[in-house]
Write a protein that holds these residues in place. Structure first.
Motif, mmCIF file in Angstrom:
data_model
loop_
_atom_site.group_PDB
_atom_site.id
_atom_site.type_symbol
_atom_site.label_atom_id
_atom_site.label_comp_id
_atom_site.label_asym_id
_atom_site.label_seq_id
_atom_site.Cartn_x
_atom_site.Cartn_y
_atom_site.Cartn_z
ATOM 1 N N HIS A 208 -2.380 -5.321 -11.828
ATOM 2 C CA HIS A 208 -1.719 -4.289 -11.265
ATOM 3 C C HIS A 208 -0.219 -4.766 -11.369
ATOM 4 O O HIS A 208 0.193 -5.530 -11.327
ATOM 5 N N ILE A 209 0.741 -3.654 -11.960
ATOM 6 C CA ILE A 209 1.973 -3.909 -12.164
ATOM 7 C C ILE A 209 2.710 -2.890 -11.502
ATOM 8 O O ILE A 209 2.303 -1.673 -11.605
ATOM 9 N N PRO A 210 4.184 -3.049 -11.127
ATOM 10 C CA PRO A 210 4.804 -1.822 -10.617
ATOM 11 C C PRO A 210 5.601 -1.015 -12.028
ATOM 12 O O PRO A 210 5.791 -1.718 -12.960
ATOM 13 N N THR A 211 5.671 0.232 -11.844
ATOM 14 C CA THR A 211 6.385 0.796 -13.123
ATOM 15 C C THR A 211 7.745 0.366 -13.024
ATOM 16 O O THR A 211 8.334 0.156 -11.947
ATOM 17 N N TRP B 130 -0.677 -2.292 -2.741
ATOM 18 C CA TRP B 130 -1.985 -2.953 -3.270
ATOM 19 C C TRP B 130 -1.723 -4.303 -3.055
ATOM 20 O O TRP B 130 -2.832 -4.996 -2.758
ATOM 21 N N ALA B 131 -0.651 -5.015 -3.250
ATOM 22 C CA ALA B 131 -0.557 -6.481 -3.388
ATOM 23 C C ALA B 131 -0.949 -6.820 -1.802
ATOM 24 O O ALA B 131 -1.555 -7.904 -1.724
ATOM 25 N N GLU B 132 -0.373 -6.140 -0.917
ATOM 26 C CA GLU B 132 -0.614 -6.418 0.587
ATOM 27 C C GLU B 132 -2.181 -6.623 0.657
ATOM 28 O O GLU B 132 -2.568 -7.501 1.467
ATOM 29 N N ALA B 133 -2.954 -5.655 0.129
ATOM 30 C CA ALA B 133 -4.413 -5.518 0.497
ATOM 31 C C ALA B 133 -5.072 -6.808 -0.080
ATOM 32 O O ALA B 133 -5.918 -7.286 0.475
ATOM 33 N N VAL C 86 -13.641 -8.028 -4.936
ATOM 34 C CA VAL C 86 -14.320 -7.462 -6.218
ATOM 35 C C VAL C 86 -14.654 -6.099 -5.921
ATOM 36 O O VAL C 86 -14.807 -5.464 -6.913
ATOM 37 N N GLY C 87 -14.967 -5.582 -4.919
ATOM 38 C CA GLY C 87 -15.387 -4.164 -4.713
ATOM 39 C C GLY C 87 -14.161 -3.095 -5.192
ATOM 40 O O GLY C 87 -14.667 -2.136 -5.176
ATOM 41 N N SER C 88 -12.921 -3.771 -4.974
ATOM 42 C CA SER C 88 -11.811 -2.996 -5.141
ATOM 43 C C SER C 88 -11.448 -2.658 -6.817
ATOM 44 O O SER C 88 -10.673 -1.845 -7.005
ATOM 45 N N THR D 219 3.466 3.052 -8.868
ATOM 46 C CA THR D 219 4.765 3.130 -8.459
ATOM 47 C C THR D 219 5.082 1.836 -7.643
ATOM 48 O O THR D 219 4.016 1.304 -7.087
ATOM 49 N N PRO D 220 6.349 1.446 -7.345
ATOM 50 C CA PRO D 220 6.380 0.148 -6.638
ATOM 51 C C PRO D 220 5.990 0.312 -5.260
ATOM 52 O O PRO D 220 5.355 -0.828 -4.925
ATOM 53 N N GLU D 221 5.981 1.426 -4.510
ATOM 54 C CA GLU D 221 5.313 1.497 -3.195
ATOM 55 C C GLU D 221 3.840 1.501 -3.138
ATOM 56 O O GLU D 221 3.245 0.331 -2.455
#
Lengths: 186, 337
Positions: B152-155, B231-234, B282-284, B224-226
């Protein structure tokens, strides 16, 4: 002339025959491979009948040896046995097998563990993987050379290639035994 | 009948055009470096097509031209010879100019795409037979985390990827975002990717790396950055250690007892193996087994029960499980969101 040409063609076609890789082991076969018969002292024994029916695949098949080499790194064998020279654990290269040189003993050592620090890998690996690893370990310290070789090392070579019977070379080195306690088999 | 043929023929270019817009296409460029690569592709294809068409026209003209009978073949006609000489010299000169132009254009494109800023988002990508390990490195090591087969990357931000092959040579290729870059054992290659719009882009190993090379895909999701921060926090969170669901608890227990835990990690549990993909969330992820199957409990169960039939030669062994154990383990893995 025509016969010679057709013979050459046939021989060339034979060259296309490559080693069979058994990628998927049927679950009943895998379960049967677990049934080794060990001697009461846990040294030496007999592999199950299926092992011979499959033509000793874990000692003679290059794919299985390569997978064994991969597992040797994956399951941290290097931590104690080094690249085969030993360390905290015994060496394989010197051809001195505390529990006998048969693959079935090596299988039992990995699966069930041994006293003085060898852990049991029964719950960490499947029996097929243990056979692959045992075949590879046996090859490191085998007394006779093999035609099947595992994949090459990516890093520096620290010892002869596994399939070149390094144990025999070390045995023939001279009057001084390589291993300090080398004597008659235990 | 003719009409049907005509319809069929006219649908061919439409189908071909359809291939240009895809989640894995260099012609559907969505990132800065992919766009400059696309410009280079278009330039070279256009110029070469024009040249090809001119050569074909000249050749067809030469074949069709009526030729007057020539009595004395050794008798050179000077003006004609001079004309031919001029034409050949001009063509050779044009070839040199065009090739030099291409060289300059590709030099500038290459310079454009290898811009690597010291951005704070750095991801280490490991290529393995046959999956990708993804490790988010941050300025603060405690905030790094590991995932697999999904990036995953921020735009709107340059993301630096450190590429390393962990067994053999692989090649990282997300056609919609950037060019190819090899992953080589023992050295670290860098590539910078940037997505300007949110979207999901598919990537693929582009260097033959063994039996399952074709099944070594991954996804790059640009948020989007938010969204990305959320996602990163999760992902940073460890897996839940308690659950009310009996089946999930049984599945976790089986996972830890069986050889699964010898190769896979689930952060927050005793499973700390590193030879297989990290399964903490893995489920995500959208796919399992490096783009082989869409994630679902059924797909997970199918994969665990017979990995060598679904992806022959991969390094996941068939771990014998009873039907109850299989149900429980697949429920547990699917619950790891």
């Amino acid at each position: 002339m025509r016969i010679v040409v057709s013979l050459v063609c046939i021989v060339t076609l034979c060259g296309c025959q490559r080693e069979e890789r058994q990628l998927r082991l049927d679950p009943p076969t895998a379960a049967a491979l677990d049934g080794i018969a060990l001697m009461p002292n846990k040294i030496g024994g007999a592999p199950p009948q299926i092992y011979f029916a499959l033509d000793r695949p874990y000692e003679t098949n290059a794919y299985n040896l390569s997978q064994g080499k991969r597992l040797y790194t994956w399951f941290g064998c290097k931590g104690c046995h080094g690249d085969g020279q030993g360390g905290i654990g015994p060496s394989f290269l010197d051809g001195w097998w505390y529990y006998g040189p048969e693959t079935v003993s090596i299988f039992a050592s990995i699966r069930d563990g041994r006293p003085h620090g060898m852990p049991a890998f029964r719950d960490k690996m499947t029996s097929e993987q243990i056979w692959q690893l045992a075949g590879y370990v046996q090859t490191i310290g085998a007394y006779s050379a093999k035609t099947a070789a595992p994949s090459r090392n990516d890093d520096k070579q620290t010892r002869p290639a596994e399939n070149r019977a390094p144990a025999a070379i070390l045995f023939n080195e001279g009057p001084t035994p390589v291993h300090p306690d080398q004597g008659p088999q235990p | 009948m003719t009409r049907r043929i005509r319809t069929a023929l006219s649908s061919v270019p439409l189908l071909l055009l359809g291939g240009c817009s895809n989640w894995q296409s260099a012609l559907d460029a969505r990132g800065a470096s992919a766009i400059s690569l696309k410009h280079l592709i278009v330039l070279i294809v256009a110029v070469c097509s024009v040249i090809w068409a001119l050569v074909m026209i000249a050749m067809i003209h030469a074949l069709w031209r009526r030729r007057e009978a020539w009595r004395a073949p050794l008798d050179l006609r000077a003006p004609r010879e001079r004309r031919i000489g001029w034409i050949v010299s001009i063509c050779v000169g044009l070839t040199a100019v065009i090739i030099a132009g291409f060289t300059v254009a590709s030099f500038f494109t290459t310079r454009n795409i290898s811009v690597a800023g010291q951005d704070d988002l750095t991801i280490r990508i490991g290529g393995l037979q046959w999956w990708w390990s993804v490790e988010y490195l941050g300025p603060d090591p405690a905030r790094g985390f590991v995932s697999a087969n999904e990036i995953h990357i921020p735009t709107g931000r340059n993301v630096r990827l450190l590429l390393q092959g962990d067994d053999v040579i692989h090649s990282f290729w997300v056609p919609s975002l950037a060019g190819k870059q090899d992953l080589i054992p023992g050295r670290i290659n860098e590539i910078t990717i940037r997505a300007d719009r949110p979207g999901t882009y598919r990537g693929q190993c582009a260097e033959f790396c063994g039996l399952q090379h074709a099944h070594m895909g991954f996804l790059v999701t640009a948020d989007t950055p938010e969204e990305f921060a959320k996602w990163a926090e999760a992902q940073r969170a460890t897996a839940a250690s308690t659950t009310d669901d009996e089946e999930i608890a049984a599945g976790r227990d089986t996972f830890m007892r069986k050889p699964c835990a010898g190769c896979h990690s689930i952060r927050g549990t005793q499973a700390t193996g590193t030879s297989g993909p990290d399964l903490t969330h893995v489920g995500s992820r959208a796919f399992i087994a490096a783009g082989l199957l869409p994630t679902s409990r059924g797909a997970l169960a199918a994969w665990i029960s017979d990995p060598q039939t679904l992806k022959p030669g991969n390094n996941m062994p068939l771990v014998p499980l009873s039907p109850d154990e299989l149900r429980a383990v697949s429920a547990y893995l699917a619950s790891l969101k």
